[in-house]
Design a protein around this motif. Sequence first.
Motif, PDB file in Angstrom:
ATOM      1  N   HIS A 198       7.692  36.993  19.137  1.00  0.00           N
ATOM      2  CA  HIS A 198       8.621  35.529  19.075  1.00  0.00           C
ATOM      3  C   HIS A 198       9.681  36.005  19.891  1.00  0.00           C
ATOM      4  O   HIS A 198      10.499  37.636  19.315  1.00  0.00           O
ATOM      5  CB  HIS A 198       8.904  34.273  18.405  1.00  0.00           C
ATOM      6  CG  HIS A 198       7.652  33.458  17.590  1.00  0.00           C
ATOM      7  ND1 HIS A 198       7.299  32.433  18.438  1.00  0.00           N
ATOM      8  CD2 HIS A 198       7.034  33.773  17.025  1.00  0.00           C
ATOM      9  CE1 HIS A 198       6.316  32.048  18.123  1.00  0.00           C
ATOM     10  NE2 HIS A 198       6.181  32.449  16.860  1.00  0.00           N
ATOM     11  N   SER A 199      10.002  35.655  20.765  1.00  0.00           N
ATOM     12  CA  SER A 199      11.301  37.005  22.007  1.00  0.00           C
ATOM     13  C   SER A 199      12.776  36.323  21.092  1.00  0.00           C
ATOM     14  O   SER A 199      12.258  34.880  19.997  1.00  0.00           O
ATOM     15  CB  SER A 199      11.319  36.518  22.940  1.00  0.00           C
ATOM     16  OG  SER A 199      11.238  34.964  23.297  1.00  0.00           O
ATOM     17  N   ASP A 228      13.456  33.127  22.163  1.00  0.00           N
ATOM     18  CA  ASP A 228      12.875  31.549  21.247  1.00  0.00           C
ATOM     19  C   ASP A 228      12.960  31.335  19.972  1.00  0.00           C
ATOM     20  O   ASP A 228      13.394  30.233  19.150  1.00  0.00           O
ATOM     21  CB  ASP A 228      11.013  31.652  21.789  1.00  0.00           C
ATOM     22  CG  ASP A 228      10.054  31.871  22.564  1.00  0.00           C
ATOM     23  OD1 ASP A 228      10.633  30.756  23.881  1.00  0.00           O
ATOM     24  OD2 ASP A 228       8.938  32.003  22.988  1.00  0.00           O
TER      25      ASP A 228
END
Length: 220
Positions: free
Chosen positions: A124-125, A128
């Motif tokens: 996940h970034s 996010d």
Amino acid sequence: MRARSASVAPRASPQRRTRDDGILMLRLAAMRGFHPWLAFVCFFRVLFGRELPAEVVPAKQLPEPVKEVPKPAPPKIEAAPPAKDDKPRASAAQHQRDGALALLALLQREGRLVDFLRESLDGHSDADIGAAARELHRGCKKVLDQHLSFEPVMPGAEDAPVSVPKGFDPAEVRLIGEAKGDAPYKGTLRHHGWRVTDAKLPALADGVDRTVIAPAEVEV
């Protein structure tokens, strides 16, 4: 009408009967050979309604003393045994466990805390993760504001110099680093701590499985 000529014998008065009885007792005492003084005593006792001496009246004629009948003891009333409560009572440990699970269920419902912590962040970034953390913060803060009240354990700003007094409670103050000698200690405040001053958790209903902190959701 002619008046009846039959004569009616006059009735003796109580005083006259008493006097006649006294004279009779006086004669009986003289016939029995009692002392004249005792005979006069009997006369006047009968005249004034008093009891006669035991020497004149035989023991068989004396009334028996009235015996006092003891009062029966009051019945002993036994206290009824306390009613037994067949309902099993939860222990203190069980109450603490149920309360912790109920609070966790509130954090999961409002902020999805368990979902966030159980989710792997790999892949996940940062954007996010930041967006998810913002939603988590909003929901969990709502639970704390509604059900709990807090205050600092040691008031003061972080990195401010503080003094730890002698006899401090280790549950309230944790020393970081190497403490030499005995208290009081001089140090720097790294975190002021938190103390709960009020808790308003919802009442726990019976028959609810507290281990289920979030039900499964099925779309039909």
